[in-house]
Design a protein around this motif. Structure first.
Motif, PDB file in Angstrom:
ATOM      1  N   SER A  77       6.347  88.896  64.640  1.00  0.00           N
ATOM      2  CA  SER A  77       6.059  89.758  65.789  1.00  0.00           C
ATOM      3  C   SER A  77       7.327  90.401  66.338  1.00  0.00           C
ATOM      4  O   SER A  77       7.303  91.568  66.729  1.00  0.00           O
ATOM      5  N   THR A 101      19.855 107.306  65.420  1.00  0.00           N
ATOM      6  CA  THR A 101      19.478 108.254  66.470  1.00  0.00           C
ATOM      7  C   THR A 101      19.031 107.556  67.748  1.00  0.00           C
ATOM      8  O   THR A 101      19.167 108.083  68.836  1.00  0.00           O
ATOM      9  N   ARG A 113       7.369  98.994  59.516  1.00  0.00           N
ATOM     10  CA  ARG A 113       6.518  99.575  60.556  1.00  0.00           C
ATOM     11  C   ARG A 113       5.065  99.711  60.081  1.00  0.00           C
ATOM     12  O   ARG A 113       4.115  99.526  60.833  1.00  0.00           O
ATOM     13  N   MET A 143       8.387  93.350  64.248  1.00  0.00           N
ATOM     14  CA  MET A 143       7.562  94.540  64.498  1.00  0.00           C
ATOM     15  C   MET A 143       8.021  95.237  65.778  1.00  0.00           C
ATOM     16  O   MET A 143       8.013  96.458  65.859  1.00  0.00           O
ATOM     17  N   GLU A 144       8.427  94.437  66.767  1.00  0.00           N
ATOM     18  CA  GLU A 144       8.957  95.023  68.003  1.00  0.00           C
ATOM     19  C   GLU A 144      10.181  95.883  67.693  1.00  0.00           C
ATOM     20  O   GLU A 144      10.313  96.999  68.187  1.00  0.00           O
ATOM     21  N   ALA A 192       9.290  98.915  65.717  1.00  0.00           N
ATOM     22  CA  ALA A 192       8.600  99.909  66.547  1.00  0.00           C
ATOM     23  C   ALA A 192       9.593 100.714  67.386  1.00  0.00           C
ATOM     24  O   ALA A 192       9.280 101.824  67.824  1.00  0.00           O
ATOM     25  N   GLY A 246      20.760 107.504  71.065  1.00  0.00           N
ATOM     26  CA  GLY A 246      20.610 108.563  72.060  1.00  0.00           C
ATOM     27  C   GLY A 246      19.703 108.151  73.199  1.00  0.00           C
ATOM     28  O   GLY A 246      19.672 108.805  74.251  1.00  0.00           O
ATOM     29  N   ILE A 247      18.935 107.086  72.998  1.00  0.00           N
ATOM     30  CA  ILE A 247      18.052 106.583  74.063  1.00  0.00           C
ATOM     31  C   ILE A 247      18.659 105.331  74.694  1.00  0.00           C
ATOM     32  O   ILE A 247      18.839 105.264  75.891  1.00  0.00           O
ATOM     33  N   LEU A 255      12.783 105.356  65.463  1.00  0.00           N
ATOM     34  CA  LEU A 255      12.159 106.667  65.673  1.00  0.00           C
ATOM     35  C   LEU A 255      11.666 107.276  64.373  1.00  0.00           C
ATOM     36  O   LEU A 255      11.087 108.344  64.366  1.00  0.00           O
ATOM     37  N   LEU A 256      11.880 106.619  63.250  1.00  0.00           N
ATOM     38  CA  LEU A 256      11.427 107.111  61.942  1.00  0.00           C
ATOM     39  C   LEU A 256      11.883 108.556  61.735  1.00  0.00           C
ATOM     40  O   LEU A 256      11.077 109.455  61.485  1.00  0.00           O
ATOM     41  N   CYS A 257      13.173 108.755  61.828  1.00  0.00           N
ATOM     42  CA  CYS A 257      13.760 110.099  61.802  1.00  0.00           C
ATOM     43  C   CYS A 257      13.465 110.857  60.511  1.00  0.00           C
ATOM     44  O   CYS A 257      13.346 110.272  59.442  1.00  0.00           O
ATOM     45  N   HIS A 258      13.430 112.156  60.636  1.00  0.00           N
ATOM     46  CA  HIS A 258      13.461 113.041  59.471  1.00  0.00           C
ATOM     47  C   HIS A 258      14.884 113.015  58.910  1.00  0.00           C
ATOM     48  O   HIS A 258      15.839 113.087  59.675  1.00  0.00           O
ATOM     49  N   ASP A 259      15.021 112.909  57.590  1.00  0.00           N
ATOM     50  CA  ASP A 259      16.335 112.980  56.949  1.00  0.00           C
ATOM     51  C   ASP A 259      17.305 112.009  57.644  1.00  0.00           C
ATOM     52  O   ASP A 259      18.366 112.398  58.131  1.00  0.00           O
ATOM     53  N   ALA A 260      16.892 110.747  57.676  1.00  0.00           N
ATOM     54  CA  ALA A 260      17.476 109.792  58.612  1.00  0.00           C
ATOM     55  C   ALA A 260      18.973 109.564  58.407  1.00  0.00           C
ATOM     56  O   ALA A 260      19.424 109.268  57.301  1.00  0.00           O
ATOM     57  N   PRO A 261      19.749 109.670  59.486  1.00  0.00           N
ATOM     58  CA  PRO A 261      21.205 109.477  59.398  1.00  0.00           C
ATOM     59  C   PRO A 261      21.592 108.060  58.966  1.00  0.00           C
ATOM     60  O   PRO A 261      22.603 107.878  58.300  1.00  0.00           O
TER      61      PRO A 261
END
Lengths: 408, 415
Positions: A14, A85, A49, A17-18, A21, A88-89, A24-30
Motif C-alpha cells: 500500500s 518533475t 501505478r 502505491m502511495e 501515485a 516542482g510541487i 506525475l507519469l511525465c511525457h518524455d520523462a526526465p
C-alpha cells in the motif's frame, strides 16, 4: 545488531502505491533520461501505478542487472531524482525506494527474467567481478557469448561485497544478484590473480576478448601514518566488518579521517557497532563536502562528531594533530583506533595497462586489440549505476568488434 | 467556532441538522445509535426491521472495497441484509432511544414480505416511538425475491405496500428507492400514490466489485462462491445525484421531499444533495470507514458554506440547482472556451500534451527542449481535458470564442 539490519525500511504494497501515485507519469520523462544505466524509472513506476509489478521487474532487470543493488546504493539525488518533475510541487519521487520494492517482489516471486542468447561460439574473459564486470557478463551472455569471470578474492562482487556496509547493502542481496548471473551461465574463477595465476597472454590466447573490469579497491594512505599500529584503512575496516558480520573487537574511541561517502560509511558502521565515541575529521569544509547529502545526514544522525576543515599535520601513536586549512587553529585528538578514509586507487599490475589518476587515458572502452576496459578505471562517474552503464556499453562495443550473431 | 442553525423540517418532523445515519450496519442497535446521537447526528434511520417470520442469516465475510492507486473505499460492496436482532430487541432499542433522545429524530426502516407484514411493522414501530417510517423497497441482497429491490423495481407493489404502511401507521413515511432501474420516476410516483410522503434514494447499486483472479470468483468469497450485491461509497455519488435530479425534474415532482443518499463523505457532498433537492441526507459507507465523528466536519463545513452563501435557513438551499440542469439538447452549443496556460505554474510534466493527443484533438503541442505545452487554437475544441489532467492547476479557462457563423457575445457566456 544494528550493523546487520538494513537501515532503510522498505515499502509495503500500500505504501508503494502511495508513492507511485505521487508520480506525475511525465511525457518524455526526465528521470529516465537522467539514469546513466537507462534503468527507465518512468516506465517501471508507471507499471507499479497500473499494478503490473512483474512488468516493472522486467523493465528494471532487463536494463540493469544490478537492479536490486542500485535500488539501495544509487545516489539517486544526482541522477533520476534530480530530474524528477514532482520537485516542482514538493519533493521528488522516491525512485530508489520503489525500485527496491519491485526488485524485492521480483525475488519473492522467483522471477527469472534474464536469459542467455543463442551461443555464437565466442568466449570472453572478464577480469574483476564488481558491478561493471557483472553487468558486462550479463550483456555478453544475452548476446550469445560464453563468459568466464576472473576474481582475485574468495567472493565475487568487488566493492559491493567487501566495501558497502551491511546495513546499506545486505550481503544476501549481492549474493542473489550474482547467483542470477551464474545461473545464466557465467563461470566465476575465484582466488585467481592475473599475472600470478594466469597471464594476460594466456587470456588473450584462450578468449576472443578480455575485459579489464577493475575498480579502485586499494586504500591510499598518508605518509604521517606509515607504520602506525593504531591505523587501519577504511578499505580494510569495511571489508573486515562485512566478512565478520560486524563481530569485531573495537575500542570505545575511534578517530576517522576523511570526508567522502567511504568515510561516512566507516563512521556510521562504527556507530552501528556501538562504538561510543566516533570523531570524523574532514579536510573539506561542509560547503565543499564530497559525501552525498544523504550519507552526511545519516552519519550525523548516528551521533558522529564531524569536524570540518582540518588537515592532519602530525601523528604520534594514538595522538593526531590537525591544523585548520584557513584559520589559525590546532586540534589534537587522541583515539584508540584511527581509520583512514582518504581515497582509493586502482591496482592494474600485470594487466599491461597505463593509468592516469586511476583512469585509462582514453575515452571509450578498447585499450588494445582484444583488450577492453570497463569499471571505475574507465572514464566517468565512480558509482554503481555508472559501472552498469559501462558494463552494457563495453559489451555492446565488443559485440560490434567481434561480430557476434550478426550474420544469422 | 462558527455556529449556524442547521435545522430543517422534513415531512413535518424537525431535524436539528440534516445528517442522518442511513439504514444499515451503522445503526444496528441502541449503543450505536446512542453514540451517533451523542456525536451530533441529527437523525438515525435504524437498521431495517423485518417481520418476525423472516430469519436473517448472514454470510462471512460480507464486504469488499474498490480501490484506486493508494485510495481504498472508492467504492464499497456490502452483502449484509436487514437487522439480524429479534423484532423484540429492535423495538425495545427504538423505545429506549426515543425515551433518552426525545429531541433527536428516530426513523424506523421496515421491510415486509407481504401487505400484512408491512401493516404490522408500521404499527409496531409507531408504538415503539419512531418519529418517521422509511420503507425499504430497495435492498439488492435479500435472500427473498418478495423483498428488497425486486419490489422497488415494481411500481404496483410499491403502491400496494405504501398503502399498507399507511393503514398501519399515521407517521410520516418515505419510500426508499432502488437505483437498479432505468427510470425511478414511475416507482416514486406509485409510492406517492400509495401514500408515501417523500422519497429516500438511492439504495445501493447492484455490483460485482472485484474478482479473485486465481480462484476465478467474485469477492468476497463464501465457500468458493460469491453473489451480486449492493455497491455504495463515493463512486456512486454521481449516480445518486442523477436520480435525484431526474425525480425533481419530473412533472408534478418539482417539490418532491427527498432524503438524499449515496456516497456522502464531506459537507460538499451533502451540499450537492441539498442543492439538488434533498432536505436531509443519509450516510453509511463513510461512517463504516471513518466512524460517526465525520459528522463534525460535515456540520461545521455546511455552516461555513451557509455563511459564505449568506443563507440563514438550510431550507433556502434546497433544490437551488435543479433548474440549472437541462436536457442535453437545450444546452448552449454556440461557443468554445480555450485553455489558458500559466507557464509560471507549469512544471513541465506533459500530461496535458499526452491527454490532448491520446484523448482529445491533438491541439496541445509540446516543446521538447523547454518542456512546455502550447495550445494550437486551430485544433482546440475547448473540451478542457487538459485543465482536468494538469496536476498543478496551471491550465484554466481562457478566451471564449463564438463558433463560426454563430451569434452571441462571448463575454456574456457564463463559463
Amino acid at each position: 545488531m544494528k550493523y546487520m539490519k538494513e537501515a532503510e525500511p522498505s515499502y509495503t504494497l500500500s505504501t508503494v502505491m502511495e508513492e507511485a501515485a505521487r508520480c506525475l507519469l511525465c511525457h518524455d520523462a526526465p528521470c529516465s533520461k537522467m539514469c546513466p544505466a537507462k534503468t527507465d524509472p518512468a516506465r517501471f513506476i508507471r507499471s507499479v501505478r497500473f499494478r503490473n509489478f512483474k512488468g516493472a521487474a522486467e523493465t528494471i532487470r532487463e536494463n540493469n542487472a544490478m537492479g536490486a543493488i542500485c535500488a539501495r546504493v544509487c545516489p539517486t539525488e544526482r541522477y533520476c531524482e534530480l530530474g524528477c518533475t514532482r520537485s516542482g510541487i514538493d519533493k521528488p519521487i522516491d525512485i530508489g525506494g520503489i525500485q527496491r520494492f519491485v526488485t524485492d517482489f521480483e525475488q519473492q516471486a522467483q522471477m527469472d527474467i534474464l536469459h542467455k542468447g543463442k551461443p555464437n561460439g565466442m568466449k570472453v574473459a572478464i577480469v574483476g567481478s564488481g558491478p561493471s564486470g557483472l553487468q558486462t557478463a550479463v550483456t555478453l551472455l544475452e548476446l550469445g557469448y560464453a563468459v568466464d569471470i576472473y576474481e582475485k578474492n574468495a567472493k565475487a562482487g568487488g566493492y559491493l561485497t567487501y566495501g558497502i556496509p551491511e546495513y546499506r547493502l545486505p550481503t544476501d542481496i549481492v549474493d542473489f544478484e550474482i547467483k542470477r548471473i551464474t545461473n545464466m551461465g557465467a563461470e566465476i574463477k575465484y582466488n585467481t590473480t592475473i599475472g600470478e595465476d594466469i597471464t594476460m597472454a594466456q587470456l588473450k590466447q584462450n578468449y576472443q576478448a578480455v575485459v579489464l573490469a577493475i575498480g579502485s579497491r586499494e586504500a591510499k594512505s598518508l605518509p604521517l601514518f606509515e607504520g602506525n599500529p593504531y591505523m587501519e584503512t577504511a578499505v580494510s575496516f569495511l571489508a573486515r566488518a562485512k566478512m565478520h558480520h560486524g563481530q569485531l573487537e573495537l575500542p570505545d574511541n575511534v578517530l576517522v579521517i576523511g570526508g567522502g561517502d567511504v568515510a561516512m560509511d566507516v563512521a556510521t558502521t562504527l556507530k552501528r557497532l556501538d562504538v561510543k565515541h566516533v570523531t570524523d575529521v574532514v579536510y573539506e569544509e561542509f560547503n565543499e563536502f564530497k559525501a552525498s547529502q544523504k550519507e552526511l545526514l545519516g552519519t550525523q544522525a548516528h551521533g558522529v562528531t564531524i569536524i570540518d576543515g582540518y588537515v592532519p599535520t602530525a601523528a604520534d601513536g594514538k595522538k593526531v594533530t590537525f591544523k585548520h586549512r584557513h584559520i589559525d587553529s590546532q586540534l589534537v585528538i587522541e583515539a584508540d583506533k584511527i581509520i583512514l578514509a582518504v581515497g582509493q586507487k586502482a591496482n592494474a599490475a600485470g594487466l599491461g595497462l597505463q593509468l592516469n589518476h586511476d583512469e585509462v587515458p582514453f575515452t571509450g572502452y578498447q585499450a588494445a586489440p582484444q583488450v577492453f576496459v570497463t569499471g571505475d578505471i574507465a572514464q566517468g562517474d565512480k558509482t554503481v549505476v555508472w559501472s552498469v552503464k559501462r558494463g552494457k556499453e563495453v559489451a555492446t562495443e565488443i559485440d560490434q568488434v567481434l561480430g557476434g550473431n550478426q550474420h544469422d | 467556532m462558527i455556529n449556524k442553525d442547521l435545522s430543517i423540517d422534513f415531512l413535518g418532523v424537525h431535524f436539528d441538522n440534516p445528517f442522518c445515519l442511513s439504514s444499515s450496519p451503522v445503526g444496528n442497535c441502541y449503543e450505536m445509535c446512542k453514540k451517533a446521537y451523542d456525536t451530533g447526528w441529527g437523525g438515525v434511520v435504524f437498521k431495517t426491521i423485518g417481520p418476525k417470520h423472516f430469519e436473517i442469516d448472514e454470510v462471512s465475510p460480507r464486504f469488499d472495497t474498490l480501490d484506486k492507486e493508494d485510495t481504498s473505499f472508492v467504492g464499497f460492496k456490502n452483502m449484509e441484509q436487514i437487522a439480524e436482532h429479534s423484532l423484540e430487541e429492535n423495538l425495545a432499542d427504538l423505545k429506549r432511544l426515543k425515551t433518552e433522545y426525545p429531541n433527536k429524530v428516530l426513523i424506523a426502516s421496515i421491510m415486509g414480505t407481504n401487505e400484512q407484514d408491512w401493516v404490522d411493522l408500521a404499527q409496531l414501530v409507531e408504538a415503539a416511538g419512531a418519529d418517521m417510517i422509511e420503507m425499504n423497497l430497495s435492498c439488492p441482497q435479500m435472500t427473498s425475491h418478495a423483498m428488497g429491490s425486486d419490489v422497488g423495481a415494481n411500481p404496483e407493489l410499491c403502491k400496494k405496500y405504501c398503502a399498507a404502511v399507511k393503514r398501519g401507521s399515521s407517521l410520516p413515511m418515505m419510500a426508499k428507492m432502488t437505483p437498479n432501474i432505468t427510470n425511478m420516476v414511475p416507482a416514486a410516483q406509485a409510492s406517492l400514490a400509495g401514500g408515501a410522503d417523500g422519497i429516500a434514494t438511492i439504495n445501493t447499486v447492484k455490483s460485482v466489485a472485484n474478482l479473485d483472479l486465481k480462484r476465478k470468483v467474485g469477492l468476497p468469497v463464501i465457500n468458493g462462491k460469491s453473489s451480486i450485491s449492493g455497491y455504495s461509497g463515493k463512486a456512486v455519488k454521481p449516480i445518486a445525484l442523477r436520480f435525484i435530479q431526474e425525480l425533481r425534474a419530473a412533472k408534478g415532482l418539482e417539490h418532491l421531499p427527498i432524503s438524499g443518499i449515496g456516497g456522502i463523505e464531506t459537507w460538499e457532498d451533502a451540499a450537492e444533495f441539498i442543492l439538488l433537492g434533498s432536505s436531509t441526507v443519509q450516510v453509511t459507507t463513510a461512517v463504516m470507514q471513518y466512524g460517526y465523528r465525520i459528522v463534525e466536519d460535515m456540520k461545521n463545513g455546511l455552516m461555513h458554506y451557509m455563511a459564505e452563501q449568506g443563507v440563514d435557513h438550510l431550507q433556502d438551499l434546497v433544490g437551488l440547482a435543479n433548474h440549472n440542469m437541462l436536457p442535453a439538447e437545450e444546452l448552449d452549443r454556440s461557443y468554445k472556451v480555450y485553455p489558458k496556460i500559466d507557464l509560471d505554474k507549469c512544471i513541465g510534466c506533459g500530461r496535458c500534451y499526452i491527454s490532448c493527443f491520446d484523448g482529445a484533438h491533438q491541439a496541445m503541442e509540446w516543446d521538447d527542449d523547454k518542456r512546455q505545452p502550447f495550445c494550437n487554437q486551430d485544433k482546440c475544441v475547448g473540451c478542457q481535458l487538459c485543465a482536468l489532467v494538469c496536476p498543478v492547476g496551471a491550465i484554466t479557462y481562457g478566451k471564449v470564442e463564438m463558433k463560426p457563423g454563430r451569434q452571441g457575445v462571448p463575454a456574456e457566456k457564463v463559463i
